[in-house]
Design a protein around this motif. Structure first.
Motif, PDB file in Angstrom:
ATOM      1  N   LEU A  95       0.858  -1.185   0.000  1.00  0.00           N
ATOM      2  CA  LEU A  95       0.000   0.000   0.000  1.00  0.00           C
ATOM      3  C   LEU A  95       0.895   1.236   0.000  1.00  0.00           C
ATOM      4  N   PHE A  96       0.316   2.351  -0.469  1.00  0.00           N
ATOM      5  CA  PHE A  96       1.035   3.628  -0.404  1.00  0.00           C
ATOM      6  C   PHE A  96       0.526   4.387   0.821  1.00  0.00           C
ATOM      7  N   LYS A  97       1.496   4.683   1.722  1.00  0.00           N
ATOM      8  CA  LYS A  97       1.134   5.363   2.953  1.00  0.00           C
ATOM      9  C   LYS A  97       1.599   6.831   2.881  1.00  0.00           C
ATOM     10  N   LYS A  98       0.693   7.754   3.280  1.00  0.00           N
ATOM     11  CA  LYS A  98       1.023   9.176   3.271  1.00  0.00           C
ATOM     12  C   LYS A  98       1.790   9.523   4.542  1.00  0.00           C
ATOM     13  N   GLY A  99       2.955  10.187   4.377  1.00  0.00           N
ATOM     14  CA  GLY A  99       3.772  10.530   5.531  1.00  0.00           C
ATOM     15  C   GLY A  99       3.194  11.689   6.332  1.00  0.00           C
ATOM     16  N   GLU A 100       3.698  11.827   7.593  1.00  0.00           N
ATOM     17  CA  GLU A 100       3.209  12.886   8.465  1.00  0.00           C
ATOM     18  C   GLU A 100       3.869  14.227   8.099  1.00  0.00           C
ATOM     19  N   ARG A 101       5.172  14.250   8.030  1.00  0.00           N
ATOM     20  CA  ARG A 101       5.876  15.485   7.704  1.00  0.00           C
ATOM     21  C   ARG A 101       5.968  15.640   6.187  1.00  0.00           C
ATOM     22  N   ASN A 102       6.417  14.608   5.550  1.00  0.00           N
ATOM     23  CA  ASN A 102       6.476  14.624   4.097  1.00  0.00           C
ATOM     24  C   ASN A 102       5.149  14.076   3.595  1.00  0.00           C
ATOM     25  N   THR A 103       4.313  14.892   3.036  1.00  0.00           N
ATOM     26  CA  THR A 103       2.961  14.517   2.652  1.00  0.00           C
ATOM     27  C   THR A 103       2.890  13.634   1.412  1.00  0.00           C
ATOM     28  N   ALA A 104       4.016  13.250   0.895  1.00  0.00           N
ATOM     29  CA  ALA A 104       4.007  12.361  -0.272  1.00  0.00           C
ATOM     30  C   ALA A 104       3.672  10.936   0.168  1.00  0.00           C
ATOM     31  N   TYR A 105       3.223  10.128  -0.808  1.00  0.00           N
ATOM     32  CA  TYR A 105       2.894   8.728  -0.533  1.00  0.00           C
ATOM     33  C   TYR A 105       4.116   7.858  -0.770  1.00  0.00           C
ATOM     34  N   HIS A 106       4.374   6.974   0.213  1.00  0.00           N
ATOM     35  CA  HIS A 106       5.513   6.060   0.123  1.00  0.00           C
ATOM     36  C   HIS A 106       4.983   4.621   0.169  1.00  0.00           C
ATOM     37  N   GLN A 107       5.571   3.807  -0.669  1.00  0.00           N
ATOM     38  CA  GLN A 107       5.130   2.413  -0.714  1.00  0.00           C
ATOM     39  C   GLN A 107       5.665   1.654   0.490  1.00  0.00           C
ATOM     40  N   ARG A 108       4.751   0.891   1.165  1.00  0.00           N
ATOM     41  CA  ARG A 108       5.111   0.108   2.340  1.00  0.00           C
ATOM     42  C   ARG A 108       4.466  -1.287   2.213  1.00  0.00           C
ATOM     43  N   TRP A 109       5.126  -2.222   2.925  1.00  0.00           N
ATOM     44  CA  TRP A 109       4.587  -3.588   2.983  1.00  0.00           C
ATOM     45  C   TRP A 109       3.756  -3.733   4.249  1.00  0.00           C
ATOM     46  N   PHE A 110       2.478  -4.175   4.075  1.00  0.00           N
ATOM     47  CA  PHE A 110       1.554  -4.240   5.212  1.00  0.00           C
ATOM     48  C   PHE A 110       1.184  -5.707   5.500  1.00  0.00           C
ATOM     49  N   ILE A 111       1.111  -5.983   6.806  1.00  0.00           N
ATOM     50  CA  ILE A 111       0.672  -7.302   7.284  1.00  0.00           C
ATOM     51  C   ILE A 111      -0.428  -7.067   8.317  1.00  0.00           C
ATOM     52  N   LEU A 112      -1.598  -7.699   8.081  1.00  0.00           N
ATOM     53  CA  LEU A 112      -2.735  -7.578   9.003  1.00  0.00           C
ATOM     54  C   LEU A 112      -2.867  -8.882   9.777  1.00  0.00           C
ATOM     55  N   LYS A 113      -2.751  -8.767  11.112  1.00  0.00           N
ATOM     56  CA  LYS A 113      -2.937  -9.897  12.013  1.00  0.00           C
ATOM     57  C   LYS A 113      -3.905  -9.498  13.117  1.00  0.00           C
ATOM     58  N   GLY A 114      -5.087 -10.122  13.092  1.00  0.00           N
ATOM     59  CA  GLY A 114      -6.074  -9.767  14.110  1.00  0.00           C
ATOM     60  C   GLY A 114      -6.511  -8.326  13.951  1.00  0.00           C
ATOM     61  N   ASN A 115      -6.382  -7.559  15.053  1.00  0.00           N
ATOM     62  CA  ASN A 115      -6.738  -6.129  15.002  1.00  0.00           C
ATOM     63  C   ASN A 115      -5.506  -5.234  14.942  1.00  0.00           C
ATOM     64  N   MET A 116      -4.385  -5.793  14.491  1.00  0.00           N
ATOM     65  CA  MET A 116      -3.143  -5.026  14.419  1.00  0.00           C
ATOM     66  C   MET A 116      -2.638  -5.014  12.977  1.00  0.00           C
ATOM     67  N   LEU A 117      -2.372  -3.792  12.465  1.00  0.00           N
ATOM     68  CA  LEU A 117      -1.880  -3.602  11.098  1.00  0.00           C
ATOM     69  C   LEU A 117      -0.413  -3.153  11.169  1.00  0.00           C
ATOM     70  N   PHE A 118       0.460  -4.052  10.779  1.00  0.00           N
ATOM     71  CA  PHE A 118       1.890  -3.741  10.784  1.00  0.00           C
ATOM     72  C   PHE A 118       2.292  -3.266   9.381  1.00  0.00           C
ATOM     73  N   TYR A 119       3.244  -2.335   9.359  1.00  0.00           N
ATOM     74  CA  TYR A 119       3.790  -1.920   8.067  1.00  0.00           C
ATOM     75  C   TYR A 119       5.306  -1.873   8.164  1.00  0.00           C
ATOM     76  N   PHE A 120       5.927  -2.299   7.064  1.00  0.00           N
ATOM     77  CA  PHE A 120       7.378  -2.430   6.978  1.00  0.00           C
ATOM     78  C   PHE A 120       7.869  -1.537   5.842  1.00  0.00           C
ATOM     79  N   GLU A 121       9.117  -1.169   5.971  1.00  0.00           N
ATOM     80  CA  GLU A 121       9.708  -0.345   4.911  1.00  0.00           C
ATOM     81  C   GLU A 121       9.885  -1.155   3.633  1.00  0.00           C
TER      82      GLU A 121
END
Length: 267
Positions: free
Chosen positions: A24-50
């Protein structure tokens, strides 16, 4: 919420099967551009990796009390946002590569919270109760149907018993009763027992009804005639020619006298 980083990292990378994974492309907090990240959903927790091969996550989102909404901005294609009820809560904006991927992620994230799972469990319990109630009702109906079949199968036996019971009733004539009863009616006329018997001959039946013949046209039956001798007096049922008891006595006396004479002569 405070989380132990080592425990969270271990849970994110352990061998437990994930609910959903993908880029998924995640929008940064300071840098408002979208960066591609790897996401893993387990239960009610969404992890994202660089990167997909990274062993430790760079962030986690706990999906409790949140809503997943689509972004209406034209510049943010296939984008959606994860929002929380708190006023100062952080808003996470992400974008997928296609419409199908976006819908799949929105659906998975919306169903990841324990609150949603609680609703699902309640609904499943309700459906289970309905199925059990239907099963109980069906079981009761089957028992009632089986009982009715048993009763219907036993009915012929009851009928035979009832017929047998009727056949064992005594004849009214054996009980000394009139076959027509004390107040039986036939053709509008009532019959009773004989009123009197003279010399073994019935005087007839008592008649109750209109004997004048002016009513319904029914007339009483004729009275049986009496048995009479030539002389008009009653005739003895034992010996013809005897008219009364004295004659009967003389008739038997003559026979006894003849037998006595025969006996004396034999002496």
């Amino acid at each position: 919420m405070k989380l132990n980083e080592r425990s969270v990292a271990h849970y994110a990378t352990c061998n437990s099967p994930p609910d959903k994974t993908g880029f998924l492309f995640k929008k940064g907090e300071r840098n408002t551009a979208y960066h591609q990240r790897w996401f893993i959903l387990k239960g009610n927790m969404l992890f994202y990796f660089e990167e997909k091969e990274t062993r430790e996550p760079i962030g986690v989102i706990v999906l409790e009390g949140c809503t997943v909404e689509l972004c209406e901005s034209e510049s943010e294609e296939y984008a959606f946002a994860i929002k929380f009820d708190c006023a100062k809560a952080k808003v996470y904006k992400m974008a997928a590569e296609s419409q199908v991927a976006m819908e799949s992620w929105v659906k998975a994230l919306s169903r990841a919270s324990f609150a949603y799972m609680r609703l699902v469990v309640k609904e499943l319990e309700r459906q289970l109760e309905e199925v059990q109630e239907e099963a109980r009702s069906l079981q009761i109906k089957n028992k009632q149907k089986k009982h009715q079949q048993q009763v219907q199968g036993a009915t012929p036996g009851f009928r035979v018993a009832s017929v047998t019971g009727l056949s064992q009733r005594r004849d009214p004539l054996e009980e000394g009763l009139s076959p027509l009863g004390s107040s039986s009616r036939e053709n509008g006329v009532s019959w009773n027992k004989p009123t009197s018997v003279v010399n073994g001959i019935s005087e007839g039946w008592a008649w109750e009804g209109d004997c004048s013949g002016k009513g319904d046209g029914v007339r009483p039956p004729p009275i049986p005639p009496r048995r009479k001798t030539v002389g008009g007096s009653l005739e003895s049922p034992v010996s013809p020619g005897t008219e009364c008891f004295s004659k009967l006595h003389d008739w038997y006396g003559e026979e006894v006298a003849e037998l006595r004479i025969e006996w004396l002569q034999s002496q």
